[in-house]
Write a protein that holds these residues in place. Structure first.
Motif, PDB file in Angstrom:
ATOM      1  N   LEU A 226       7.180   5.143  -5.128  1.00  0.00           N
ATOM      2  CA  LEU A 226       6.158   4.226  -4.858  1.00  0.00           C
ATOM      3  C   LEU A 226       6.835   2.788  -4.737  1.00  0.00           C
ATOM      4  O   LEU A 226       6.545   1.845  -3.817  1.00  0.00           O
ATOM      5  N   SER A 227       7.712   2.452  -5.518  1.00  0.00           N
ATOM      6  CA  SER A 227       8.454   1.102  -5.448  1.00  0.00           C
ATOM      7  C   SER A 227       9.245   0.945  -4.018  1.00  0.00           C
ATOM      8  O   SER A 227       9.162  -0.019  -3.292  1.00  0.00           O
ATOM      9  N   ARG A 228      10.032   2.051  -3.703  1.00  0.00           N
ATOM     10  CA  ARG A 228      10.610   2.055  -2.364  1.00  0.00           C
ATOM     11  C   ARG A 228       9.618   1.638  -1.383  1.00  0.00           C
ATOM     12  O   ARG A 228       9.821   0.953  -0.335  1.00  0.00           O
TER      13      ARG A 228
ATOM     14  N   ALA B  46       9.542  -5.684   3.372  1.00  0.00           N
ATOM     15  CA  ALA B  46      10.799  -6.207   4.096  1.00  0.00           C
ATOM     16  C   ALA B  46      10.856  -5.747   5.506  1.00  0.00           C
ATOM     17  O   ALA B  46      11.218  -4.870   6.072  1.00  0.00           O
ATOM     18  N   THR B  47      10.261  -6.944   6.271  1.00  0.00           N
ATOM     19  CA  THR B  47      10.197  -6.593   7.728  1.00  0.00           C
ATOM     20  C   THR B  47      11.297  -7.477   8.267  1.00  0.00           C
ATOM     21  O   THR B  47      11.654  -8.349   7.640  1.00  0.00           O
ATOM     22  N   PRO B  48      11.630  -7.281   9.517  1.00  0.00           N
ATOM     23  CA  PRO B  48      12.684  -8.079  10.121  1.00  0.00           C
ATOM     24  C   PRO B  48      12.405  -9.583  10.028  1.00  0.00           C
ATOM     25  O   PRO B  48      13.490 -10.408   9.888  1.00  0.00           O
ATOM     26  N   GLU B  49      11.070 -10.051  10.175  1.00  0.00           N
ATOM     27  CA  GLU B  49      10.746 -11.564  10.066  1.00  0.00           C
ATOM     28  C   GLU B  49      10.519 -12.154   8.720  1.00  0.00           C
ATOM     29  O   GLU B  49      10.493 -13.201   8.296  1.00  0.00           O
TER      30      GLU B  49
ATOM     31  N   VAL C 231      14.621  -7.054   0.637  1.00  0.00           N
ATOM     32  CA  VAL C 231      14.422  -6.811  -0.654  1.00  0.00           C
ATOM     33  C   VAL C 231      14.863  -7.619  -1.893  1.00  0.00           C
ATOM     34  O   VAL C 231      14.193  -8.001  -2.906  1.00  0.00           O
ATOM     35  N   ALA C 232      16.304  -8.087  -1.663  1.00  0.00           N
ATOM     36  CA  ALA C 232      16.800  -8.862  -2.639  1.00  0.00           C
ATOM     37  C   ALA C 232      16.170 -10.360  -2.704  1.00  0.00           C
ATOM     38  O   ALA C 232      15.942 -10.914  -4.033  1.00  0.00           O
ATOM     39  N   LYS C 233      15.637 -10.810  -1.534  1.00  0.00           N
ATOM     40  CA  LYS C 233      15.150 -12.017  -1.342  1.00  0.00           C
ATOM     41  C   LYS C 233      13.757 -11.937  -2.474  1.00  0.00           C
ATOM     42  O   LYS C 233      13.284 -12.947  -3.158  1.00  0.00           O
TER      43      LYS C 233
END
Length: 156
Positions: free
Chosen positions: A22-24, A31-34, A38-40
């Motif tokens: 679920l987390s993934r 986390a889209t290109p724009e 995930v880290a941010k």
């Protein structure tokens, strides 16, 4: 006759697997290109939940070296997500916090992911199952607190 009560190891394995999947899925949807990586998102989430923090405190909570986080923090600042202010008690340090625009953008991302999650819940679970899911969330929160051992994010 064998017991039908699952043992703790079986519960732990199943919970880890379910929460990881679920987390993934939730992270990949944000986390889209724009959008932020995930880290941010992780750093932005910490600032959202816990308020202004020093870079050192954030690195400790994220369990990374400060040097590893420095570039990411600079990018977040350049992109307008976070700002910095002098530390009120230690002039050698900075406090990082979400900007008003960063907060607006982060809340928009959260609303989008929660709407997708609500849609999936509505399409999958009936009323009784939704009530059970809420109970399970309370249990998961209790397990999380026990794993945390009462540790909290370091103060600014």
């Amino acid at each position: 006759m064998a017991s039908t009560i699952p043992d703790t190891a079986q519960c732990a394995s199943r919970l880890r697997s379910s929460v990881s999947l679920l987390s993934r899925q939730l992270r990949s949807g944000s986390a889209t290109p724009e959008g932020p990586s995930v880290a941010k998102l992780s750093v932005l989430g910490q600032l959202h939940l816990h308020g202004p923090r020093t870079p050192t405190a954030l690195a400790g909570f994220e369990r990374v070296k400060l040097q590893s986080l420095t570039r990411l923090l600079a990018e977040l600042e350049a992109e307008g997500w976070i700002g910095r202010a002098p530390h009120p008690a230690d002039g050698r340090q900075w406090l990082l916090s979400l900007t008003a625009e960063g907060m607006r953008r982060l809340k928009a991302l959260m609303r989008t992911r929660e709407a997708a999650l609500a849609e999936a819940i509505g399409a999958t679970l009936d009323e009784d199952q939704r009530a059970l899911l809420l109970e399970a969330c309370g249990l998961i929160d209790s397990i999380s607190a026990a794993l945390d051992g009462g540790a909290r994010l370091p103060k600014p």
